[in-house]
Design a protein around this motif. Structure first.
Motif, PDB file in Angstrom:
ATOM      1  N   UNK A 117       0.789  -1.227   0.000  1.00 14.40           N
ATOM      2  CA  UNK A 117       0.000   0.000   0.000  1.00 14.40           C
ATOM      3  C   UNK A 117       0.816   1.270   0.000  1.00 14.40           C
ATOM      4  N   UNK A 118       2.152   1.151   0.010  1.00 14.45           N
ATOM      5  CA  UNK A 118       3.026   2.318   0.047  1.00 14.45           C
ATOM      6  C   UNK A 118       3.775   2.480  -1.276  1.00 14.45           C
ATOM      7  N   UNK A 119       4.252   3.693  -1.511  1.00 11.10           N
ATOM      8  CA  UNK A 119       5.119   3.937  -2.661  1.00 11.10           C
ATOM      9  C   UNK A 119       6.509   3.408  -2.362  1.00 11.10           C
ATOM     10  N   UNK A 120       7.175   2.923  -3.390  1.00 16.19           N
ATOM     11  CA  UNK A 120       8.544   2.430  -3.244  1.00 16.19           C
ATOM     12  C   UNK A 120       9.216   2.476  -4.602  1.00 16.19           C
ATOM     13  N   UNK A 121      10.536   2.400  -4.596  1.00 13.10           N
ATOM     14  CA  UNK A 121      11.271   2.356  -5.853  1.00 13.10           C
ATOM     15  C   UNK A 121      12.423   1.364  -5.717  1.00 13.10           C
ATOM     16  N   UNK A 122      13.063   1.094  -6.829  1.00 13.13           N
ATOM     17  CA  UNK A 122      14.258   0.271  -6.872  1.00 13.13           C
ATOM     18  C   UNK A 122      14.997   0.645  -8.139  1.00 13.13           C
ATOM     19  N   UNK A 131       7.197  -4.826  -9.105  1.00 11.21           N
ATOM     20  CA  UNK A 131       5.743  -4.656  -9.171  1.00 11.21           C
ATOM     21  C   UNK A 131       5.036  -5.988  -9.421  1.00 11.21           C
ATOM     22  N   UNK A 132       5.639  -6.844 -10.228  1.00  9.68           N
ATOM     23  CA  UNK A 132       5.037  -8.145 -10.529  1.00  9.68           C
ATOM     24  C   UNK A 132       5.079  -9.069  -9.314  1.00  9.68           C
ATOM     25  N   UNK A 133       6.200  -9.086  -8.620  1.00  6.97           N
ATOM     26  CA  UNK A 133       6.354  -9.993  -7.481  1.00  6.97           C
ATOM     27  C   UNK A 133       5.565  -9.529  -6.267  1.00  6.97           C
ATOM     28  N   UNK A 136       1.077  -5.465  -4.296  1.00  7.00           N
ATOM     29  CA  UNK A 136       0.496  -4.533  -3.328  1.00  7.00           C
ATOM     30  C   UNK A 136       1.370  -3.299  -3.119  1.00  7.00           C
ATOM     31  N   UNK A 137       2.588  -3.322  -3.660  1.00 11.39           N
ATOM     32  CA  UNK A 137       3.507  -2.180  -3.530  1.00 11.39           C
ATOM     33  C   UNK A 137       3.290  -1.236  -4.705  1.00 11.39           C
ATOM     34  N   UNK A 138       3.191   0.038  -4.444  1.00 11.61           N
ATOM     35  CA  UNK A 138       3.007   1.041  -5.505  1.00 11.61           C
ATOM     36  C   UNK A 138       4.393   1.476  -5.999  1.00 11.61           C
ATOM     37  N   UNK A 139       4.896   0.768  -6.988  1.00 12.39           N
ATOM     38  CA  UNK A 139       6.261   0.976  -7.466  1.00 12.39           C
ATOM     39  C   UNK A 139       6.323   2.219  -8.348  1.00 12.39           C
ATOM     40  N   UNK A 140       7.243   3.112  -8.045  1.00 12.74           N
ATOM     41  CA  UNK A 140       7.472   4.336  -8.818  1.00 12.74           C
ATOM     42  C   UNK A 140       8.849   4.229  -9.455  1.00 12.74           C
ATOM     43  N   UNK A 141       8.901   4.111 -10.777  1.00 20.22           N
ATOM     44  CA  UNK A 141      10.179   3.915 -11.459  1.00 20.22           C
ATOM     45  C   UNK A 141      10.871   5.225 -11.815  1.00 20.22           C
ATOM     46  N   UNK A 142      10.225   6.364 -11.525  1.00 17.33           N
ATOM     47  CA  UNK A 142      10.749   7.644 -12.000  1.00 17.33           C
ATOM     48  C   UNK A 142      11.296   8.529 -10.888  1.00 17.33           C
ATOM     49  N   UNK A 143      11.778   7.922  -9.801  1.00 16.24           N
ATOM     50  CA  UNK A 143      12.307   8.715  -8.685  1.00 16.24           C
ATOM     51  C   UNK A 143      13.629   8.124  -8.214  1.00 16.24           C
TER      52      UNK A 143
END
Length: 312
Positions: A117-122, A131-133, A136-143
């Motif tokens: 339920x939270x934003x995260x990046x990698x 995001x696939x695995x 429920x995580x809101x993956x942001x690829x642009x930060x």
């Protein structure tokens, strides 16, 4: 009492990811931190890039930590952290310990459920896998990094420095953060919302479906390119083209065209002295305002800032 920082070394740990928090928070007279390195258990740990580690403490060290860093490690999409590590991270979080992941360390943090339920990046190469695995995580690829208070994540290795400096600023203010940045010979501040500047915003094709049409479109980005025109070139209906294109690339045809235009604009900003208006016309985006709009949406920066960073 100094703020205690534990750096967790998992199998396949990336040396730079381990070294960044260990160096930034190293105990010295100017730093109100104490850093130590631990593993799932004391003893040798196989690392990535031909290096290995020998850690003196296991996860029992979490009991004394105020912040735990999880550096990136190899093959995160197919490697699961030990159950004992996941449970220890969850327990530490319940005690109020702050958790921070660098690069693919986000996978281990996501395995705890604490990112649900939270934003995260990698690292940009792994954002889709994360995001696939962990849907429920809101993956942001642009930060560069994401601060969710008691759980934080960052992109590739260098952005781990940005995350560490951000935490020093958060804990002790700009003055100490600038001292640390000067010691590291690093930029004193890069906004977490800055883009990762991935090599290409157009995704690598997953197969050969409509590869000829993609090549045809890339040679005509300065021309009007509609869904109907692309489908005509592929000799299928617009509906069939759109459906199969999404299956192959993960993007709609027009999203793909837009990203291809932004990629070409990036190249022209890097290697030419053309003005933004001229570049916008060359890549089929019409006006400088339109180019700026899409640059900001896709890359999180402006054409001018991008040119200042990457121009040769």
């Amino acid at each position: 009492m100094n703020h205690r920082v534990a750096v967790l070394v998992l199998d396949g740990a990336k040396p730079l990811d381990v070294g960044i928090p260990a160096q930034v928070f190293a105990n010295r007279p100017t730093m109100p931190y104490q850093v130590y390195v631990c593993g799932a258990a004391p003893g040798p740990v196989a690392g990535g890039d031909g290096l290995s580690y020998h850690v003196a403490e296991g996860i029992e060290a979490f009991a004394h930590a105020d912040t735990i860093f999880i550096p990136g490690y190899r093959q995160p999409a197919t490697t699961e952290p030990p159950d004992a590590v996941i449970a220890a991270l969850q327990a530490a979080h319940r005690r109020g310990t702050r958790l921070a992941a660098i690069s693919t360390g986000a996978f281990a943090l996501a395995a705890t459920g604490l990112l649900d339920g939270k934003r995260a990046t990698t690292h940009w190469h792994y954002t889709r896998a994360l995001a696939k695995k962990y849907p429920q995580v809101r993956v942001d690829e642009n930060v560069l990094f994401v601060d969710e208070g008691d759980v934080l994540t960052s992109a590739g290795a260098a952005s781990g420095i940005d995350l560490c400096l951000h935490l020093v600023r958060r804990d002790h203010g700009v003055g100490l953060s600038n001292i640390v940045a000067r010691r590291l010979v690093a930029a004193p501040y890069r906004s977490g919302g800055q883009a990762q500047y991935v090599p290409r915003s157009v995704p690598e094709p997953l197969g050969d479906v409509f590869a000829g049409t993609r090549e045809w479109a890339l040679a005509r980005l300065d021309e009007p390119l509609t869904l109907e025109a692309l489908a005509r070139n592929a000799r299928v209906s617009a509906r069939t083209f759109s459906r199969r294109f999404v299956q192959d690339t993960g993007y709609t045809p027009m999203q793909w065209v837009l990203r291809a235009r932004v990629d070409l604009a990036r190249e022209l900003l890097e290697v030419t002295a053309l003005g933004v208006e001229q570049i916008a016309a060359r890549v089929g985006l019409g006006t400088a305002a339109n180019l700026r709009l899409h640059f900001q949406r896709i890359l999180g920066t402006s054409p001018t800032e991008y040119r200042n960073t990457f121009s040769s």
